[in-house]
Design an enzyme around this catalytic site. Structure first.
Site, PDB file in Angstrom:
ATOM      1  N   GLY A  42      67.063  78.689  52.122  1.00 55.62           N
ATOM      2  CA  GLY A  42      67.248  77.458  52.900  1.00 55.62           C
ATOM      3  C   GLY A  42      67.608  76.316  51.973  1.00 55.62           C
ATOM      4  N   ALA A  43      68.580  76.599  51.095  1.00 56.28           N
ATOM      5  CA  ALA A  43      68.832  75.697  49.966  1.00 56.28           C
ATOM      6  C   ALA A  43      69.857  74.611  50.253  1.00 56.28           C
ATOM      7  CB  ALA A  43      69.288  76.535  48.756  1.00 56.28           C
ATOM      8  N   ASN A  44      70.405  74.570  51.480  1.00 58.21           N
ATOM      9  CA  ASN A  44      71.489  73.617  51.703  1.00 58.21           C
ATOM     10  C   ASN A  44      71.037  72.256  52.212  1.00 58.21           C
ATOM     11  OD1 ASN A  44      71.440  75.644  54.149  1.00 58.21           O
ATOM     12  ND2 ASN A  44      72.163  73.699  54.974  1.00 58.21           N
TER      13      ASN A  44
ATOM     14  N   TYR B 185      54.975  77.638  65.769  1.00 60.93           N
ATOM     15  CA  TYR B 185      55.209  77.187  64.392  1.00 60.93           C
ATOM     16  C   TYR B 185      53.939  77.383  63.554  1.00 60.93           C
ATOM     17  CZ  TYR B 185      56.772  74.167  60.552  1.00 60.93           C
ATOM     18  OH  TYR B 185      57.124  73.668  59.308  1.00 60.93           O
TER      19      TYR B 185
ATOM     20  N   GLY C  48      64.714  72.278  50.205  1.00 64.89           N
ATOM     21  CA  GLY C  48      65.380  73.379  49.503  1.00 64.89           C
ATOM     22  C   GLY C  48      66.417  72.850  48.519  1.00 64.89           C
TER      23      GLY C  48
ATOM     24  N   GLY D 186      67.361  69.321  52.814  1.00 58.85           N
ATOM     25  CA  GLY D 186      65.941  69.002  52.713  1.00 58.85           C
ATOM     26  C   GLY D 186      65.294  69.383  51.388  1.00 58.85           C
TER      27      GLY D 186
ATOM     28  N   SER E  77      53.239  74.955  55.867  1.00 62.13           N
ATOM     29  CA  SER E  77      53.056  73.680  56.557  1.00 62.13           C
ATOM     30  C   SER E  77      51.580  73.513  56.894  1.00 62.13           C
ATOM     31  CB  SER E  77      53.877  73.685  57.853  1.00 62.13           C
ATOM     32  OG  SER E  77      53.409  72.659  58.710  1.00 62.13           O
TER      33      SER E  77
HETATM   34  N1  LIG Z   1      59.913  68.388  56.790  1.00 57.35           N
HETATM   35  C1  LIG Z   1      58.603  68.479  57.013  1.00 57.35           C
HETATM   36  O1  LIG Z   1      57.948  67.510  57.429  1.00 57.35           O
HETATM   37  C2  LIG Z   1      57.863  69.763  56.719  1.00 57.35           C
HETATM   38  C3  LIG Z   1      56.483  69.763  56.850  1.00 57.35           C
HETATM   39  C4  LIG Z   1      55.800  70.927  56.577  1.00 57.35           C
HETATM   40  C5  LIG Z   1      56.458  72.060  56.191  1.00 57.35           C
HETATM   41  N2  LIG Z   1      57.809  72.070  56.103  1.00 57.35           N
HETATM   42  C6  LIG Z   1      58.462  73.317  55.692  1.00 57.35           C
HETATM   43  O2  LIG Z   1      59.228  73.057  54.539  1.00 57.35           O
HETATM   44  C7  LIG Z   1      60.376  73.910  54.499  1.00 57.35           C
HETATM   45  C8  LIG Z   1      61.624  73.066  54.293  1.00 57.35           C
HETATM   46  O3  LIG Z   1      61.704  72.144  55.337  1.00 57.35           O
HETATM   47  P1  LIG Z   1      62.731  70.914  55.379  1.00 57.35           P
HETATM   48  O4  LIG Z   1      62.016  69.789  55.988  1.00 57.35           O
HETATM   49  O5  LIG Z   1      63.370  70.743  54.041  1.00 57.35           O
HETATM   50  O6  LIG Z   1      63.726  71.471  56.488  1.00 57.35           O
HETATM   51  P2  LIG Z   1      65.318  71.494  56.641  1.00 57.35           P
HETATM   52  O7  LIG Z   1      65.977  70.340  55.971  1.00 57.35           O
HETATM   53  O8  LIG Z   1      65.553  71.701  58.116  1.00 57.35           O
HETATM   54  O9  LIG Z   1      65.720  72.802  55.840  1.00 57.35           O
HETATM   55  C9  LIG Z   1      65.466  74.071  56.331  1.00 57.35           C
HETATM   56  C10 LIG Z   1      66.469  75.001  55.674  1.00 57.35           C
HETATM   57  O10 LIG Z   1      66.220  76.339  56.151  1.00 57.35           O
HETATM   58  C11 LIG Z   1      67.461  76.907  56.464  1.00 57.35           C
HETATM   59  N3  LIG Z   1      67.359  77.996  57.418  1.00 57.35           N
HETATM   60  C12 LIG Z   1      66.954  77.926  58.718  1.00 57.35           C
HETATM   61  N4  LIG Z   1      67.062  79.130  59.288  1.00 57.35           N
HETATM   62  C13 LIG Z   1      67.538  79.978  58.345  1.00 57.35           C
HETATM   63  C14 LIG Z   1      67.876  81.346  58.343  1.00 57.35           C
HETATM   64  N5  LIG Z   1      67.782  82.089  59.453  1.00 57.35           N
HETATM   65  N6  LIG Z   1      68.336  81.897  57.196  1.00 57.35           N
HETATM   66  C15 LIG Z   1      68.477  81.140  56.074  1.00 57.35           C
HETATM   67  N7  LIG Z   1      68.191  79.839  56.024  1.00 57.35           N
HETATM   68  C16 LIG Z   1      67.728  79.261  57.152  1.00 57.35           C
HETATM   69  C17 LIG Z   1      68.277  75.770  57.034  1.00 57.35           C
HETATM   70  O11 LIG Z   1      69.641  76.104  57.050  1.00 57.35           O
HETATM   71  P3  LIG Z   1      70.664  75.484  58.156  1.00 57.35           P
HETATM   72  O12 LIG Z   1      71.092  74.161  57.624  1.00 57.35           O
HETATM   73  O13 LIG Z   1      71.761  76.506  58.178  1.00 57.35           O
HETATM   74  O14 LIG Z   1      69.915  75.381  59.442  1.00 57.35           O
HETATM   75  C18 LIG Z   1      67.919  74.677  56.033  1.00 57.35           C
HETATM   76  O15 LIG Z   1      68.710  74.778  54.880  1.00 57.35           O
HETATM   77  C19 LIG Z   1      60.362  74.685  55.809  1.00 57.35           C
HETATM   78  O16 LIG Z   1      59.798  75.958  55.572  1.00 57.35           O
HETATM   79  C20 LIG Z   1      59.456  73.865  56.702  1.00 57.35           C
HETATM   80  O17 LIG Z   1      58.822  74.672  57.686  1.00 57.35           O
HETATM   81  C21 LIG Z   1      58.512  70.934  56.344  1.00 57.35           C
END
Ligand SMILES: NC(=O)c1ccc[n+]([C@@H]2O[C@H](COP(=O)([O-])OP(=O)(O)OC[C@H]3O[C@@H](n4cnc5c(N)ncnc54)[C@H](OP(=O)(O)O)[C@@H]3O)[C@@H](O)[C@H]2O)c1
Length: 165
Positions: free
Chosen positions: A10-12, A164, A16, A14, A139
């Site tokens: 999920g490196a593209n 979730y 990642g 946030g 999370s």
């Molecule tokens: N943001 C928060 O407040 C928060 C809080 C607690 C935990 N987290 C956890 O932290 C992690 C990163 O979250 P973030 O906030 O940085 O979210 P984000 O910006 O939505 O990034 C999530 C990444 O996962 C990728 N992804 C989703 N489905 C996928 C799949 N089937 N195969 C490969 N890649 C996939 C997305 O790709 P696409 O662009 O293609 O969709 C995106 O690059 C997640 O595990 C999230 O549950 C986040």
């Protein structure tokens, strides 16, 4: 220092993408696992620009597809026999119930099962590293999470918070 290699899922976007840049700035080679080529290519350029590193590579993989995860792991193994860091970061939050290509509810399927398979397929390469590490990004929502083994994929009643968690 021997070259180290990390995979970030999920490196593209946030956290990642921020993680890729931070690792690359430290001189660690990074493979960005992204499911969408176009978003991946854009993020790769951002990561290279911001880190000034040439040691970043894009590989396509969809954690919502068993077949795609196998293909990613095979492609990785043709080029590398050692992995130092696996960062299981990708995650989805889905307001409506959705399924992965294999019929798992998407949050359990992508966030947990997809990473579980990926990690298992890469275990030999992680063990080949002197200090192999697996980092699982989770999370605070795990605090209310509990798997209902009678209905793990929420076929009889979906709730985003429960799913979730
Ligand atoms: N943001 C928060 O407040 C928060 C809080 C607690 C935990 N987290 C956890 O932290 C992690 C990163 O979250 P973030 O906030 O940085 O979210 P984000 O910006 O939505 O990034 C999530 C990444 O996962 C990728 N992804 C989703 N489905 C996928 C799949 N089937 N195969 C490969 N890649 C996939 C997305 O790709 P696409 O662009 O293609 O969709 C995106 O690059 C997640 O595990 C999230 O549950 C986040």
């Amino acid at each position: 220092m021997e070259d180290k290699l990390a995979i970030v899922t999920g490196a593209n976007s946030g956290m990642g993408l921020a993680t890729v840049i931070a690792l690359a700035k430290k001189g660690i080679n990074v493979i960005m696992l992204c499911r969408n080529e176009e978003r991946g290519v854009k993020a790769l350029q951002i990561a290279k620009d911001e880190s000034q590193s040439d040691g970043i590579e894009l590989m396509i993989g969809d954690l919502g597809s068993i077949d795609s995860i196998h293909r990613f792991a095979e492609a990785f193994k043709t080029k590398h026999n050692k992995l130092d860091i696996l960062i299981n970061n990708a995650g989805v939050v889905s307001l409506k119930r959705q399924e992965t290509k294999d019929g798992f509810e998407s949050m359990l399927g992508v966030n947990h099962l997809g990473h579980f398979l990926l990690t298992n397929l890469l275990l030999d390469e992680l063990k080949a590293s002197p200090q192999g590490r697996i980092v699982v990004v989770s999370s605070g929502a795990h605090k209310w999470g509990k798997i209902d083994f009678e209905d793990p994929y929420f076929k009889s009643g979906y709730n985003v918070a429960k799913g979730y968690g």
